[in-house]
Scaffold this active site. Structure first.
Site, mmCIF file in Angstrom:
data_model
loop_
_atom_site.group_PDB
_atom_site.id
_atom_site.type_symbol
_atom_site.label_atom_id
_atom_site.label_comp_id
_atom_site.label_asym_id
_atom_site.label_seq_id
_atom_site.Cartn_x
_atom_site.Cartn_y
_atom_site.Cartn_z
ATOM 1 N N GLU A 165 3.445 -9.310 36.533
ATOM 2 C CA GLU A 165 3.976 -10.258 37.521
ATOM 3 C C GLU A 165 3.881 -11.719 37.101
ATOM 4 O OE1 GLU A 165 2.097 -9.261 41.256
ATOM 5 O OE2 GLU A 165 2.690 -7.169 41.091
ATOM 6 N N ASN A 208 5.115 -5.658 33.221
ATOM 7 C CA ASN A 208 5.338 -5.003 34.514
ATOM 8 C C ASN A 208 5.617 -6.058 35.586
ATOM 9 O OD1 ASN A 208 5.109 -2.471 36.066
ATOM 10 N ND2 ASN A 208 3.292 -3.395 37.017
ATOM 11 N N HIS A 245 9.156 -1.518 44.435
ATOM 12 C CA HIS A 245 8.744 -1.482 45.846
ATOM 13 C C HIS A 245 10.006 -1.827 46.643
ATOM 14 C CE1 HIS A 245 4.497 -1.186 44.921
ATOM 15 N NE2 HIS A 245 4.613 -2.181 44.065
ATOM 16 N N GLU A 273 5.740 1.658 40.257
ATOM 17 C CA GLU A 273 5.005 1.571 41.524
ATOM 18 C C GLU A 273 5.917 1.937 42.692
ATOM 19 O OE1 GLU A 273 3.017 -2.220 41.933
ATOM 20 O OE2 GLU A 273 2.372 -2.215 39.836
ATOM 21 N N ASP A 275 7.734 2.882 45.884
ATOM 22 C CA ASP A 275 7.629 3.265 47.291
ATOM 23 C C ASP A 275 8.847 2.687 47.999
ATOM 24 O OD1 ASP A 275 6.775 0.572 47.410
ATOM 25 O OD2 ASP A 275 4.713 1.097 47.868
HETATM 26 O O1 G2I Z 1 0.675 -5.129 46.036
HETATM 27 C C1 G2I Z 1 1.207 -3.921 45.574
HETATM 28 C C2 G2I Z 1 1.111 -3.805 44.096
HETATM 29 C C3 G2I Z 1 2.012 -4.824 43.442
HETATM 30 N N1 G2I Z 1 2.003 -4.700 42.020
HETATM 31 C C4 G2I Z 1 0.724 -4.716 41.387
HETATM 32 C C5 G2I Z 1 -0.225 -3.722 42.024
HETATM 33 O O2 G2I Z 1 -1.487 -3.820 41.447
HETATM 34 C C6 G2I Z 1 -0.297 -3.952 43.513
HETATM 35 O O3 G2I Z 1 -1.227 -2.992 44.032
HETATM 36 C C7 G2I Z 1 -1.967 -3.408 45.132
HETATM 37 C C8 G2I Z 1 -2.861 -2.287 45.576
HETATM 38 O O4 G2I Z 1 -2.057 -1.205 45.986
HETATM 39 C C9 G2I Z 1 -3.725 -2.731 46.744
HETATM 40 O O5 G2I Z 1 -4.692 -1.710 47.035
HETATM 41 O O6 G2I Z 1 -2.720 -4.513 44.793
HETATM 42 C C10 G2I Z 1 -3.409 -5.044 45.917
HETATM 43 C C11 G2I Z 1 -4.088 -6.323 45.541
HETATM 44 O O7 G2I Z 1 -3.195 -7.313 45.266
HETATM 45 C C12 G2I Z 1 -4.414 -4.034 46.409
HETATM 46 O O8 G2I Z 1 -5.039 -4.505 47.569
HETATM 47 C C13 G2I Z 1 -6.379 -4.682 47.492
HETATM 48 C C14 G2I Z 1 -6.805 -5.558 48.656
HETATM 49 O O9 G2I Z 1 -6.180 -6.814 48.502
HETATM 50 C C15 G2I Z 1 -8.291 -5.718 48.630
HETATM 51 O O10 G2I Z 1 -8.684 -6.448 49.750
HETATM 52 C C16 G2I Z 1 -8.962 -4.359 48.595
HETATM 53 O O11 G2I Z 1 -10.356 -4.514 48.456
HETATM 54 O O12 G2I Z 1 -7.040 -3.422 47.571
HETATM 55 C C17 G2I Z 1 -8.421 -3.536 47.442
HETATM 56 C C18 G2I Z 1 -9.029 -2.145 47.374
HETATM 57 O O13 G2I Z 1 -8.652 -1.383 48.477
#
Ligand code: G2I
Length: 671
Positions: A165, A208, A245, A273, A275
């Site tokens: 990103e 990515n 997404h 990714e 969805d």
């Molecule tokens: O935002 C969707 C995805 C976009 N591209 C990069 C990916 O790495 C990203 O994944 C998401 C995860 O699915 C989330 O799970 O990235 C987020 C962070 O930017 C993740 O969220 C984080 C929360 O922000 C935290 O508060 C939490 O502790 O997930 C963590 C674990 O549950």
């Protein structure tokens, strides 16, 4: 097989007899055999050489519904958060690989690929990094992070999202502001990719991003220009990940164009990714079809398993509902994965044209080859045959067995009617030497113009010979591995490491082996490096111990893109038999073909014995091949299988059993 193996074998047979009523029929064995259409996402994707993966959260691995779907449906995983900077290097120089390892080891043990996500990203970045203002410091910190993390996961990660990103949303087409760009300049991406290549030259390196799916978007164009520039200047980059997404409208109509335009630059593309809000069936199908229509679109990852696992759970964007049930989009995705371009245009698929049947019947010869003990070779059984037809003759290599141990024998003859009278050449008299050598496999390596004999010595060993008909021409044993790979040590339990098997496609050679404990292992090297460089050992297939015991064979089916896997099992009657699976690539996942006790590949129940029932075991053997080279190609029709059998009443010391060799000929061939 080591010299003590008979103990394990005898115990196994006794246990199998005792377990008649308790032996659990594995799920795979009861699934409807279907060589062409698979019933899971991963298996169906593998038929076109692709993977189908999911994001995985370490915190959910204790949930049986979650892991049940994960292991059934997916053959690739991406840690959702566990390999991000704020988890792995929360404070400078202190690395925490625990959660990432949990996912990586679990995937390796199940033969699932691993995508590494992500090394350099402006989010989930600890403040000790984002507050650095000095370029040299930040450069050192970034390169050290890449190097440490990639070193740790070396050999386990198929593809890394090296930079995530980095481009800005909106109309600029430029990189976004981040500590990396602001302190190091736009060259930070190139620097990250160069560090990554030197840290792990065998991992694919991806850029990515999201919102790069619509071809005309400025962001897409910005990323495209960067990749084109990298390829032009030789900056190492192997793939572009399009996160995908999507809103409820699904992919933009130009999505396939975007995929193919990136691919045309000479990189793989992956949907990393996926969805889609509300998971419309057509939107999922369109997304999958776009990938299927682009040869270099190598795989698809959905961003979570059940709707409740999603980062946007309120949108119900995934393929399984909160209870783990398949949603309608699951079905449209599975169907789209099966729809190759050829199938859609109505052209006959070469796979179905020459595919193997899903059940088999055989007629057996009597015992054709028996041991020929001499003054210095006291032999009870002849076993584990390997055979090629070359220069007008069958060339057979086999184990010789007695209570004193194992070695190898060679014989050749022009017709099966002469097999019994052929001279036996004992290979312990050659440079192969005395001592424990067993379960040979022979093939000709066309690049090196050498015959290879692969066998087990406790390690996986081989000898070479320029002339297959000269038994004295074999070289002394050499090993494929310096020692037993860790993954085998971790899974072998009380089993034995046995039955090594090499097969190559045009790019890679694979070394399969078994552990008498329910696991089939697979290592890989390139055709150019063979016989050196076997690495990346994974579990290629697994089942309960007796259901996936040993003596695996893998072949290419002539005139198709099918591979055939046979593994010897111990039936509920304590007798040996073979199960079968197919895959569309050697590293793919295996779908059941004739894989159960009631529909076996070859068992006494589907074999007739016109010359008398001399055996009830259909044990360790080999297919008669269409050729003799490293591709191990077999015909699709009129199969023949050389196997070991024995007097059903014989018992006692496993090593002293009176094994003989017989030939099965397929009696239900329709072509
Ligand atoms: O935002 C969707 C995805 C976009 N591209 C990069 C990916 O790495 C990203 O994944 C998401 C995860 O699915 C989330 O799970 O990235 C987020 C962070 O930017 C993740 O969220 C984080 C929360 O922000 C935290 O508060 C939490 O502790 O997930 C963590 C674990 O549950």
């Amino acid at each position: 097989m080591n010299p003590l193996k008979w103990l394990g074998r005898r115990r196994a047979s006794v246990l199998a007899l005792l377990a008649v009523t308790t032996l659990v029929t594995p799920a795979a064995a009861t699934a409807a055999p279907d060589a062409v259409r698979a019933s899971t996402l991963g298996a169906q994707a593998a038929q076109s050489g692709r993977y189908f993966g999911t994001a995985v959260a370490a915190g959910r691995l204790g949930d049986g519904t979650y892991t049940g779907i994960l292991d059934r449906e997916f053959n690739s995983v991406t840690p959702e958060n566990e390999m991000k900077w704020d988890t792995i290097e929360r404070s400078r120089g202190s690395f925490n690989f625990g959660p990432g390892d949990q996912i990586a080891n679990r995937a390796a043990a199940r033969g699932q690929r691993l995508r590494g996500h992500t090394l350099v990203w402006h989010q989930q970045l600890p403040s000790w990094v984002s507050s650095i203002r000095d370029a040299n410091t930040l450069r050192g910190v970034m390169n050290n992070h890449i190097t440490q993390v990639m070193n740790h996961y070396k050999g386990k990660v198929y593809a890394w999202d090296v930079v995530n990103e980095a481009f800005a949303d909106g109309g600029s087409g430029q990189m976004r502001s981040s500590v990396f760009r602001d302190v190091l300049g736009t060259g930070f991406i190139e620097e990250a990719f160069r560090s990554a290549r030197s840290a792990d030259p065998s991992a694919k390196l991806c850029y990515n991003d999201y919102n790069i799916e619509n071809w005309s978007d400025a962001k897409t164009q910005g990323v495209y220009r960067m990749v084109r520039d990298f390829k032009a200047r030789g900056v190492p980059i192997d793939c572009v990940g399009l996160q995908s997404h999507f809103g409820a409208g699904g992919p933009p109509s130009s999505f396939q164009t975007t995929l193919s335009n990136f691919a045309a630059l000479g990189v793989d593309v992956q949907i990393t990714e996926l969805d889609i809000a509300q998971a419309p069936t057509a939107a999922y199908a369109n997304t999958v079809r776009a990938c299927m229509n682009v040869a270099r679109c190598t795989g698809i990852t959905v961003w979570g398993i059940r709707d409740s696992d999603s980062w946007h759970s309120g949108e119900n964007p995934l393929l399984f509902d909160r209870n783990g049930n398949k949603k309608p989009a699951y079905q449209s995705t599975l169907t789209a994965l099966g729809g190759s371009a050829a199938a859609q245009t109505g052209a006959p698929s070469p796979r179905s044209a020459a595919a193997l049947p899903s059940s088999f019947r055989w007629s057996s010869s009597g015992a054709l080859i028996a041991p020929k003990p001499d003054a210095t070779h006291n032999i009870a059984g002849i076993k584990d045959p390997s055979v090629v037809h070359y220069n007008g003759k069958y060339h057979v290599f086999a184990s010789t067995a007695s209570s004193a141990g194992y070695n190898l024998v060679y014989l050749s003859f022009s017709d099966w009617s002469q097999a019994g009278s052929a001279t036996h050449h004992y290979l312990d008299r050659t440079a192969i030497g005395a001592g424990y050598r067993a379960a040979p496999q022979v093939f000709y390596n066309t690049q090196q113009r050498l015959w290879y004999l692969v066998y087990q010595t406790g390690n996986a060993s081989y000898s070479t010979n320029p002339d297959i008909s000269n038994p004295n021409g074999w070289s002394a044993p050499r090993n494929f591995y310096s020692s037993m790979p860790d993954i085998i040590k971790q899974n072998i339990g009380n089993g034995y490491w046995v039955d090594m098997w090499v097969i190559c496609d045009s790019a890679n050679c694979y070394l399969f082996s078994s552990d008498d404990n329910g696991h089939l292992y697979r290592s890989r090297t390139t055709v150019g490096q063979f016989p050196n460089g076997f690495t990346n050992t994974v579990i290629a297939a697994q089942d309960s111990k007796f259901a996936m015991f040993e003596a695996s064979n893998v072949y290419k089916v002539q005139g198709s893109n099918q591979y055939l896997l046979l593994v010897e099992a111990i039936g509920s009657d304590g007798r040996r038999y073979f199960r079968s699976w197919t895959a569309s690539s050697l590293a793919g996942s295996w779908s059941p073909l004739a894989a159960s006790e009631s529909n076996p590949f070859a068992k006494s129940s589907n074999v007739t014995f016109p010359a008398g029932t001399w055996t009830r075991d259909i044990s360790h053997g080999e297919m008669i091949r269409a050729g003799y080279d490293q591709t191990l190609t077999i015909p699709a029709c009129k199969l023949q299988y050389l196997y070991q059998g024995k007097d059903p009443n014989a018992g006692g010391d496993y090593n002293n059993l009176p094994w003989r060799l017989g030939l099965l000929t397929q009696s239900n061939s329709t072509c």
